[in-house]
Structure formats: structure tokens, C-alpha cells
Scaffold this motif. Structure first.
Motif, PDB file in Angstrom:
ATOM      1  N   SER A 134       0.825  -1.219   0.000  1.00  0.00           N
ATOM      2  CA  SER A 134       0.000   0.000   0.000  1.00  0.00           C
ATOM      3  C   SER A 134       0.851   1.257   0.000  1.00  0.00           C
ATOM      4  O   SER A 134       0.327   2.364  -0.051  1.00  0.00           O
ATOM      5  N   LYS A 166      -2.852   4.811  -4.186  1.00  0.00           N
ATOM      6  CA  LYS A 166      -4.277   4.805  -3.866  1.00  0.00           C
ATOM      7  C   LYS A 166      -5.109   5.350  -5.023  1.00  0.00           C
ATOM      8  O   LYS A 166      -6.328   5.177  -5.037  1.00  0.00           O
ATOM      9  N   LYS A 167      -4.452   6.018  -5.973  1.00  0.00           N
ATOM     10  CA  LYS A 167      -5.183   6.640  -7.079  1.00  0.00           C
ATOM     11  C   LYS A 167      -4.994   5.900  -8.408  1.00  0.00           C
ATOM     12  O   LYS A 167      -5.380   6.412  -9.459  1.00  0.00           O
ATOM     13  N   ASP A 195       0.737   8.030  -6.612  1.00  0.00           N
ATOM     14  CA  ASP A 195       0.014   7.679  -5.403  1.00  0.00           C
ATOM     15  C   ASP A 195      -0.705   6.357  -5.674  1.00  0.00           C
ATOM     16  O   ASP A 195      -1.625   6.304  -6.498  1.00  0.00           O
ATOM     17  N   SER A 235       3.547   3.746  -1.755  1.00  0.00           N
ATOM     18  CA  SER A 235       4.011   4.100  -3.097  1.00  0.00           C
ATOM     19  C   SER A 235       5.499   3.799  -3.268  1.00  0.00           C
ATOM     20  O   SER A 235       5.948   3.397  -4.343  1.00  0.00           O
TER      21      SER A 235
END
Length: 901
Positions: free
Chosen positions: A262, A290-291, A288, A264
Motif C-alpha cells: 500500500s 491509492k489513485k 500515489d 508508493s
């Protein structure tokens, strides 16, 4: 002008060869692979340059990228496909474009080992000579592609037996492969990542697979050339890979993948192939995790490339221009997924690699798998049709001429280098100057040969004795390409076809047992059984000793009255059918002569008559057509057990023939009239050379009866047909022959005898000339039972020889410029070459019925010449056809004129 051009080309060739070697290397290394193959065929100098280690390595660094696609399915045959995208991005339909080539073959075997190799360089596409290569791998079960590195493919499959994944390295273009030692057997969970790479510092190739041991990530490493794998346990949990997280993992001496982390900073992990260390690679600073919805790493322009899909349905590709430097990440291109060939955002799509021009290929894994290429320069997509392969994987690949022998010491490592048999044999013979016709998987060249025969037998030819194109079309066409001795393929069996008398003599007169008869395929063997025609070794020797007794010349001379009587019956039928008052009539002598030959072999060898054996001959004729069909087709193992129409017919004919012969044998035993003939000798016991008693089994007796029934009728009848045709075409020789018959024997009231037959010198020459122009079988086939030499040619065990009898018999270099003309006088001159004329074979396997055939033909020809003059009818269609022997396809129509007594 043409001569000037040829001279200029020749001079240019010498100028090229005189260039400095390093310039030659530079020129060759820039050529497409097909030009390389063409260069290999030019001369020995080019072959030496192309196989030089320096050139091989130079070519890898410069060669354009192609793609290898491996089918991954439990339900279809394992395949390797090769897509050539050298010239430009592939079009929508590669099968109709010269820009991309898509070819495939496959053949699963029952073995759990890999089989790989080049298949052929051939032509493809509708009217366009578009060159392509087919590769194949044979194995059992599901096939997985790891990746390609420096021209080597790494593949693996899961083995239930060994409870682990088995890995293999292969160079398909050289047909080489090596099975690697199995990884540690354990219950560890495979994490879906394995990679193959090259360490330029130690110059070693390594394979890494990641597994999960309890809650830890463990690496299992194999260095090519070692005897076992090494386990690396000190790996961070963040190194756990995502599935399909790498599409071309090896760059800068390290393997790379995208992790499940999780963070980067831990998105990309690497394994240093020199230090065997795991460490993260810094991604672009803006990234990122998460994106992004998906990411993968590979290689583009020699740099590490990160591809991912971000918010807004954008596909982005970034390059690390300086390896290990975070600031060197540069965006290469961006794609709007919404315009991505109509694909939906929820579809799985991932890169599989980049071409030399920078075009990216992606694989779509939606309901129907296919590939798409994207050109950043033109921002255009094109679909690559994969031929409805349900599941596959792909990788960029550079064709390489580097042998596995150059990177692995097979003498000390315990590894075994295996070479695809067809490719290995092809190269073995080409090094000795024997060129090969292109090999095709499974059936070899048999489909081509069958099509050629169907083509030439579809219509008659002009009345000429140049018949090789019709009776052996593949030799006529291929010898013009490869020379009089070359290699072709009967299934996977290599077969050397030759018309060289020296090679033929060495094969047929071999005395150390290096050559033997070729076993027929099981469908053909139903026809021949265990008889003398295909018996080998001691079994053949036993059958031959019995047959030699039956066909002694003294016994054959005693059969002449029976031969005369049978011939008189045939001539009497001619008179009855056409009318005794007619002096001229036309008749198709083909069926009459076959009935006559059948009656003669029945009476002389089996103590029966044609009428008694008529059903047997009818059954054998039907079997002959089915056997000939099977002989020219590829036999699929086990197919004889399938209830097909032909198989059912074969079994019916086999059963009825055996029952009919068995009844004949029982009747012969009861009558006791056949003592001393072939049948009685087959049923009797005999003393072997070791003074032990030997007796044939009932099946052997029946099979030998079938062999002699068929061979005794078929070959002699057809030879008599061709002799009558030649005499009908050559009236001068017919007149001379008749004059000799009348002078030696007398008119039709005087039958031939053993004494008078010996004085028919010209008739004997005519028969020999007939057998030269129209030989019995056109070829003899033998197989090397062990590794041996024929002249200076090294012959591996299992190599077959097709000895083209008819090509030797028609060779103008042996027989003169009039080789295709009828000239019996040529046999009054001594022959310089022992294997220039061998109608009944040569060596220990020569035809045992030779004497009977010659006596029979002399008797029949003499009795016809005594009574009739004849010419070839205008209705005759010249169509020599090779079935089991050479026969006229549409019969032989002759016009007869009765001679006055």
C-alpha cells in the motif's frame, strides 16, 4: 545482356566476401531474420559467419523485436505462435497483411517433457509470398510462459507427480531445449510470479520464483548450470508480487515486478541478479498507489518502464531514463482508455511488450481474448487477431542463433541438452551437403505428396516414356530444387530420397545389417501381415529359405506346361469373345493378363486355379487400394481402432481373405495334390542352419500366401502390359521379336519349352528394356537400423532411404541421351554401374520370384507373338499409376490382327 547480369552478380558476390569481417558482421546484423536464413543457404562462408559467437551476440543487440504467444489451455493443444512485426504495426487482419505474420502449430505428446523446435520457413497469405516460421512445443498439461531473454524462452508447467513447477529453457529457432532441476518440493503457495533474466557481470542466466511460506515471502533461485535451486528467505513482506505485475521483467541485470504494498515507495521491487539482493525501486515522485487501479513494469527503449491506469481512465507509460535515479522518470505517452478500441474501462487490459519502433502491444482479457497494438507516434490502435485462442500469454522475443551449448556446460552439470528431432536431423544432413524439404509437424510432407499424386492422377499424359512426373511427382519437382539426393519427411521420420547409383549400391549391398526393411504403418500392415515382404531378421531368413526351395529354377521349368496351358485358356477366351471369324479385334488386355497371372500363381504355387482363388484375388485387389491410400497418409496412433468406414472395410476384407485362404489350405491338405509347391513347403517343417526343426505358424502361412498371391499376380501382369504397350508402339521391334520366336519355337502349333525359351535372346532383351522404362515398383525403401555411413555421409539410426529406381533407370548420364526411348539392344553392352538396373532389387533381399516372373513373361509374349500382330488402340489413354506396383490407370487397349498359320 542476361549473361552480363549473371557475371556482375557473381563478381559482386566475391566483392562482398572480400570485405573485412567486422563490416560483414555489421551488414548481416542489420538484416531481418529471413535474410539471415537466406544467407545461410548461400555458401559455407556465410554459414560460418552467422554461427560465429561474436555475430550471434551482436545480432541479439540489434535484431528487431517480434512477439511469442503461448496458448495456455487445458482443452486445446499446446501451441507457440510467433508474430513477426518487423516492418510496421500489425493490421487488423494479420493473415492478409505482409506487415505481420501469425502462425502456429502444436502437438501434445504423452510425455511430461518439453519438445520445441523450428518447423519450417514457408509461404503464407493469399497470393503473397509472406515468409513465416512455425514453432511448436510438445508437453502434457497446461503450458505457461515465463518470459524471453536474449533469444531464449523460459516456460513452466505444474507437475502433479513432482508437486512443483517444472521449468525449461529453449531456443526454438535452433530446436534446442533443456529441462531444469525441479524446485524444492513443498506445500508453499506459488505467488504467481517467476522471471528469467541475465546477469551481464557474471554472464549467468537465472530463474526466480516467489512463494509464500506461512506468512513470509520466500524466493527460490536457480542459476543455469547448477544442479539445484537455492532458497532465499530474508525477503521483506512488502515484496509480495501482484498477479501479472510484470510484462518484461529483466533490465539492467535485475528482475522487476509490482508489489501488493500500500506504500508508493514499495510499489516496484527488484532482484539483483549479481548480488542476489531484493530491494525496492523508487517510482515517479507524483505516483500515489491509492489513485491507480492497475500497474505493471516492463522494458521500453532499454529502460525500466512503468505502466498504470490512473483516475480518469488514463493509461500512462513512464520511463526511468537513468536506472536507480528517481528524478529520471519521464512520461512517455498517455492513452484515454475510453477511446481504447471500444474497450470498456472494466475490461482487463495489460501491456505485453514493446516493438523496436516503440509500439506497445496490450492483451485484453475480457470475454474474448485478443491483442491490440498502440502507436504513440500516430496515436492509433490496431487489433491483432489471435485466431480465437481461448487463453494465451505473450512476451517480446528476439530470434537468436546462440546455442544453449554455449551457455551451459552439459558435461559437468548433469543437465541434458535435447534437440528437436526434425530440426536436428535437418541441420545434420545440411552440414553434409544434403538439403531438406520443409518439415511440417505431425504429417511431415505426406499431405503435399498426397496432393501431388491426386493432381497428376486426375488426367492422362501424352504418350511418352517420361513418366516420373506422374508416378513420382514429388521427386521430379523437389529434385529440381535440391538435387538428386535430398531429405524429406514421412511424418516425423526423415527419409533420404536418391537416384545416385553409388548410394543405392551401398545401401542394398550392405552386409553388416545396417539397413533393413521399413515397417509399414499399422493400416498397411493389415494387408501384408507377417509375410515375407516385410519380415525381418531371423523371421525373414526362415521364410526366405522356404521360398528359395519353392522357386528353384528346376521347379520353375517343370511348371512351363502349366503356364502354357493357362495362356492358351486366356487366348481362347479372346477368340470366343471377339469371334473366331474376325481377323481383327480390340481388347483391353489389362484384366486378361491379371487373370492369367492369377491363374499361373494359383496353379504353380498353390495347386489350385484362378476360378478357385478368384474370390481371394478380388478381396486382395480391394485391400490393395485401401493399403495404398493408407501408405500415403499420416497414421495417427490408435486410429486403426476407430470405427470408420475404411477401417470397418479393412477388417471385413482381412477376415474374409484369411478365411478363404484357410479353406484353400484345408482343401490342399485333403487332396494331397500339391506336394512340392510353395503351399506344401510353407506348411512343412524345415531344418534351420543350426539343425533345429522350424515350422511356420498358421498366421504366418496365411500371410505368406497373401503376399505371394498378390505379388505373383500384380507385378508380372503389369510388366506384361507394359511390354505389349512398347511392342505395340514399336512395330519394328515387334517384327524382330516375332521373327525370333518363329525361328526358335515355330508357329502357334508349337508351344514354348524350357529349352526353346533360353534361346529367345531378343525377347529377353525386350523384357529387360520394359523393366527399365516401366519398373515394377519405381522405388525401394530401406531404414538404417543403427548409426552408419554411406560413402562419406553420416546416417543416424532410423533414417529411411527412398531409392528411386525409376529415376536411375531413366538417367541420361547412365543410359545415354536416348534413355527415354525403347532400345532393347542397349542391354547387349556391359553396364559400368552395378546399381544402374535393379528391377527385382539388389543384394540379399532381391525378389525371390524373379525367375518365375521372367519365365512367365517370355512364355506369354512368345505365344502372343506367334498368333497376333498388334498396335496400340486410339482409345488408349496413357496414365501409368503407382498403386502398389506400376499399372496402367485406365487399362491397356490394343488392336490385334490374327496371323495366318
Amino acid at each position: 545482356m542476361e549473361k552480363h547480369n549473371q557475371t556482375s552478380q557473381s563478381q559482386l558476390g566475391f566483392q562482398i566476401l572480400e570485405l573485412p569481417v567486422h563490416i560483414l558482421y555489421d551488414i548481416l546484423a542489420k538484416l531481418p531474420v529471413w535474410s539471415i536464413f537466406c544467407c545461410r543457404c548461400v555458401c559455407k562462408t556465410f554459414r560460418e559467419l552467422i554461427t560465429d559467437k561474436y555475430f550471434e551476440n551482436l545480432y541479439i543487440s540489434r535484431a528487431p523485436t517480434s512477439f511469442v504467444v503461448v496458448a495456455e489451455s487445458f482443452f486445446t493443444k499446446p501451441h507457440i505462435f510467433w508474430i513477426d512485426c518487423f516492418s510496421q504495426p500489425p493490421c487488423l487482419n494479420p493473415a492478409s497483411s505482409s506487415a505481420s505474420r501469425f502462425a502456429a502449430v502444436g502437438d501434445p505428446s504423452s510425455s511430461e517433457t518439453f519438445r520445441s523446435g523450428i518447423d519450417q520457413i514457408g509461404y503464407h497469405n493469399d497470393g503473397i509470398k509472406d515468409k513465416f516460421t512455425k514453432w511448436y512445443i510438445r508437453l502434457k498439461g497446461n503450458l505457461k510462459l515465463v518470459n524471453s531473454c536474449n533469444g531464449f524462452l523460459c516456460l513452466h508447467q505444474y507437475s502433479d507427480k513432482k508437486m512443483c513447477r517444472l521449468y525449461c529453457l529453449c531456443n526454438p529457432i535452433l530446436g534446442e531445449f533443456v529441462m531444469l532441476p525441479p524446485p524444492p518440493i513443498s506445500s508453499h503457495k506459488y505467488l504467481g510470479f517467476s522471471a528469467f533474466g541475465y546477469d551481464p557481470k557474471s554472464k549467468k542466466y537465472k530463474i526466480l520464483q516467489l512463494v509464500q511460506k506461512l506468512d513470509k515471502v520466500v524466493g527460490e533461485l536457480y542459476t543455469l548450470g547448477e544442479r539445484s535451486w537455492r532458497v532465499i528467505e530474508e525477503i521483506a513482506a512488502s515484496a509480495k508480487p501482484k498477479a501479472n505485475s510484470s510484462f518484461h521483467p529483466s533490465v539492467n541485470g535485475a528482475l522487476h515486478w509490482v508489489t501488493d504494498s500500500s506504500k508508493s515507495s514499495e510499489l516496484i521491487y527488484s532482484f539483483d541478479l549479481h548480488t542476489d539482493e531484493f530491494k525496492p525501486v523508487a517510482p515517479p515522485s507524483h505516483l500515489d498507489v491509492k489513485k491507480i487501479s492497475w500497474s505493471s513494469v516492463g522494458v521500453l527503449e532499454g529502460c525500466l518502464c512503468l505502466c498504470y491506469v490512473s483516475e480518469g481512465a488514463l493509461f500512462e507509460a513512464w520511463l526511468m531514463k537513468e536506472y536507480g535515479t528517481k528524478k529520471s522518470w519521464t512520461r512517455k505517452f498517455t492513452i484515454d482508455i475510453n477511446s481504447y478500441c471500444g474497450l470498456k474501462i472494466e475490461d482487463k487490459h495489460r501491456p505485453i511488450g514493446f516493438t523496436s519502433d516503440g509500439d506497445m502491444w496490450l492483451k485484453c482479457e475480457s470475454d474474448s481474448c485478443f491483442m491490440v497494438s498502440y502507436s504513440p507516434k500516430s496515436a492509433a490502435f490496431k487489433v491483432i487477431d489471435t485466431g480465437a485462442i481461448p487463453r494465451f500469454n505473450a512476451t517480446p522475443h528476439v530470434l537468436s542463433f546462440v546455442s544453449l551449448k554455449e551457455i551451459v556446460d552439459f558435461r559437468t552439470t548433469g543437465l541434458k541438452l535435447e534437440i528437436n528431432k526434425p530440426e536436428s536431423i535437418r541441420r545434420h544432413f545440411e552440414r553434409q551437403g544434403i538439403r531438406s524439404h520443409a518439415y511440417r509437424p505431425i504429417c511431415g510432407n505426406m499431405d503435399e505428396i498426397r496432393r501431388m499424386y491426386a493432381e497428376v492422377q486426375s488426367k492422362p499424359i501424352p504418350l511418352s516414356h517420361d513418366i516420373i512426373e506422374r508416378v513420382c511427382p514429388f521427386y521430379r519437382r523437389w529434385s529440381a530444387m535440391y538435387g538428386k539426393t535430398f531429405l524429406y519427411w514421412m511424418g516425423s521420420k526423415p527419409r533420404i530420397i536418391t537416384s545416385d547409383p553409388d548410394i543405392i549400391k551401398d545401401v542394398l549391398l550392405n552386409k553388416d545389417g545396417s539397413f533393413e526393411k521399413v515397417d509399414p504403418n499399422p493400416l498397411t500392415k493389415l494387408f501384408y501381415g507377417k509375410g515375407i515382404l516385410f519380415a525381418k531378421g531371423e523371421q525373414w531368413a526362415t521364410h526366405r529359405r522356404i521360398a528359395n526351395q519353392a522357386f528353384k529354377i528346376e521347379r520353375i521349368k517343370s511348371w512351363i506346361p502349366e503356364i502354357v496351358e493357362s495362356t492358351l485358356v486366356m487366348l481362347g477366351k479372346w477368340e470366343e469373345v471377339e469371334g473366331r471369324d474376325r481377323n481383327e479385334f480390340e481388347i483391353d488386355v489389362y484384366s486378361s493378363l491379371h487373370d492369367l497371372a492369377a491363374d499361373i500363381i494359383s496353379v504353380t504355387s498353390f495347386g489350385s486355379s484362378f476360378q478357385e482363388g478368384k474370390r481371394i484375388f478380388s478381396l486382395l485387389e480391394q485391400q490393395c487400394h485401401l493399403a495404398s491410400q493408407a501408405n500415403r497418409s499420416f497414421y495417427i496412433p490408435g486410429s486403426r481402432f476407430l470405427p470408420t468406414k475404411n477401417n470397418r472395410e479393412r477388417k471385413r476384407l482381412q477376415k474374409e481373405t484369411c478365411e478363404s485362404i484357410r479353406v484353400l489350405i484345408e482343401d490342399s491338405n485333403k487332396s494331397q495334390k500339391s506336394l512340392g509347391n510353395l503351399l506344401s513347403l510353407l506348411m512343412s517343417s524345415h531344418k534351420s542352419p543350426s539343425n533345429t526343426e522350424e515350422r511356420l505358424g498358421s498366421d504366418e502361412i496365411i500371410d505368406n500366401c497373401r503376399n505371394f498371391y498378390f505379388a505373383g499376380k500384380e507385378t508380372t501382369a503389369n510388366s506384361m502390359c507394359w511390354a505389349l504397350l512398347l511392342l505395340g508402339l514399336n512395330q519394328e521391334w515387334q517384327t524382330k521379336a516375332r521373327e525370333e520366336v518363329i525361328r526358335v519355337i515355330g508357329n502357334s502349333s508349337n508351344p514354348p519349352t524350357a529349352e526353346t525359351l533360353n534361346d529367345l535372346k531378343l525377347v529377353n532383351l525386350i523384357i529387360q528394356e520394359t523393366l527399365r522404362l516401366y519398373p515394377l515398383t519405381t522405388a525401394l525403401v530401406r531404414q538404417a537400423s543403427k548409426r552408419t555411413k554411406v560413402g562419406n555421409i553420416d546416417i543416424p539410426a532410423g533414417t529411411q532411404f527412398y531409392l528411386s529406381q525409376i529415376s536411375v533407370h531413366h538417367d541420361t548420364k547412365i543410359w545415354g541421351e536416348d534413355a527415354l526411348e525403347f532400345n532393347p539392344i542397349r542391354f547387349t553392352e556391359p553396364r559400368k554401374l552395378q546399381a544402374s538396373f535393379f528391377p527385382f532389387g539388389l543384394g540379399p533381399n532381391f525378389c525371390v520370384g524373379q525367375n518365375l516372373a521372367m519365365v512367365e513373361m517370355r512364355v506369354v509374349l512368345a505365344m502372343i507373338l506367334q498368333r497376333y500382330a498388334f498396335v496400340v488402340s486410339p482409345t488408349y489413354a496413357h496414365a501409368p499409376m503407382l498403386l502398389m506396383s506400376l499399372r496402367p490407370q485406365y487399362g491397356l487397349q490394343l488392336e490385334f490382327r490374327r496371323l495366318s498359320k
